[in-house]
Structure formats: C-alpha cells, structure tokens
Motif scaffolding. Structure first.
Motif, mmCIF file in Angstrom:
data_model
loop_
_atom_site.group_PDB
_atom_site.id
_atom_site.type_symbol
_atom_site.label_atom_id
_atom_site.label_comp_id
_atom_site.label_asym_id
_atom_site.label_seq_id
_atom_site.Cartn_x
_atom_site.Cartn_y
_atom_site.Cartn_z
ATOM 1 N N THR A 7 0.624 -1.334 -0.207
ATOM 2 C CA THR A 7 0.532 -0.150 0.003
ATOM 3 C C THR A 7 1.132 1.044 -0.231
ATOM 4 N N LEU A 8 0.387 2.214 -0.453
ATOM 5 C CA LEU A 8 0.746 3.817 -0.152
ATOM 6 C C LEU A 8 1.453 3.812 1.250
ATOM 7 N N GLU A 9 0.755 3.487 2.369
ATOM 8 C CA GLU A 9 1.360 3.663 3.470
ATOM 9 C C GLU A 9 2.624 2.660 3.999
ATOM 10 N N GLU A 10 2.275 1.985 3.661
ATOM 11 C CA GLU A 10 3.602 0.987 3.778
ATOM 12 C C GLU A 10 4.837 1.420 3.177
ATOM 13 N N LYS A 11 4.549 1.785 1.851
ATOM 14 C CA LYS A 11 5.681 2.390 0.819
ATOM 15 C C LYS A 11 5.973 3.341 1.655
ATOM 16 N N GLU A 12 5.224 4.581 2.042
ATOM 17 C CA GLU A 12 5.710 5.324 3.011
ATOM 18 C C GLU A 12 6.632 5.593 4.114
ATOM 19 N N LEU A 13 5.909 4.157 4.713
ATOM 20 C CA LEU A 13 6.487 3.933 6.497
ATOM 21 C C LEU A 13 8.336 3.195 6.427
ATOM 22 N N THR A 36 6.497 10.294 11.447
ATOM 23 C CA THR A 36 5.313 10.737 11.452
ATOM 24 C C THR A 36 4.193 11.302 11.141
ATOM 25 N N LEU A 38 2.548 9.941 13.412
ATOM 26 C CA LEU A 38 1.109 9.593 12.910
ATOM 27 C C LEU A 38 1.179 9.044 14.843
ATOM 28 N N ARG A 42 -2.164 3.660 14.543
ATOM 29 C CA ARG A 42 -2.257 3.922 13.391
ATOM 30 C C ARG A 42 -1.200 3.214 13.347
ATOM 31 N N LEU A 43 0.273 3.486 13.260
ATOM 32 C CA LEU A 43 1.119 2.487 13.000
ATOM 33 C C LEU A 43 1.615 1.402 12.955
ATOM 34 N N ILE A 46 0.254 -0.916 10.229
ATOM 35 C CA ILE A 46 0.942 -0.796 9.391
ATOM 36 C C ILE A 46 2.217 -1.837 9.144
#
Length: 98
Positions: A7-13, A36, A38, A42-43, A46
């Motif tokens: 996911t985009l969130e996984e890539k960014e993290l 982040t 966050l 939320r973290l 992910i």
C-alpha cells in the motif's frame, strides 16, 4: 513480492524507516511516531503488515543493559543492518525503497 503488493502507507513508512535507519541503529516506536506524526494505533497495523511481508524486522534488542523493542528495515537479500552507513552510500541505501 512485487512492488504493487504494498500500500502507499506501507511504502511511505518503509521509506521513512530506511531514512531513520541510515543513522539510527535502534529505531523504536517513539522515533517512528516523531517522524511520521502518526499515533501508535495507526502505526502498528502498518508495521505489522510490513513485518508479515518480510520487510521489517521487529524484536527486542539489548542496548547497554536495557531491553528495547526495535524495528529495522529488511532490504534486498533479506538483510537488516544496524549501521547501513558502514556498507552503503546514502543514495544506494535509499534505492531499497518499495
């Protein structure tokens, strides 16, 4: 695993973990929260997904007599580095992004 399985969130993290890890060998949840912005609630899902996909090593490490829960990105070849700056130039290291 192909690049489109994240996911985009996984890539960014994961990108942020790579950046942190380049100069910080013991990444803790507090470090990730600061970078982040966050919250833990939320973290953790992910991070859990990245761990289950084999992209993050999460575990306890003893550091100067203290037990810390740390999160380290796993890069090509299944390796996790405490000090990647000893092996890779910054641009090479960041080339491991998802």
């Amino acid at each position: 695993m192909s690049k489109d399985k994240y996911t985009l969130e996984e890539k960014e993290l994961y990108r942020m973990l790579l950046e942190l890890n380049y100069s910080e060998p013991y990444i803790q949840l507090e470090n990730i929260e600061q970078v982040t912005g966050l919250r833990r609630s939320r973290l953790m899902p992910i991070i859990g997904d990245l761990i289950s996909k084999g992209k993050v090593l999460g575990g306890n490490e003893e550091v100067m007599g203290t037990l810390l829960r740390t999160y380290t990105p796993i890069v090509k070849g299944g390796n996790a580095y405490g000090w990647p700056c000893d092996t890779y130039k910054y641009n090479e290291w960041m080339g491991f992004q998802l």
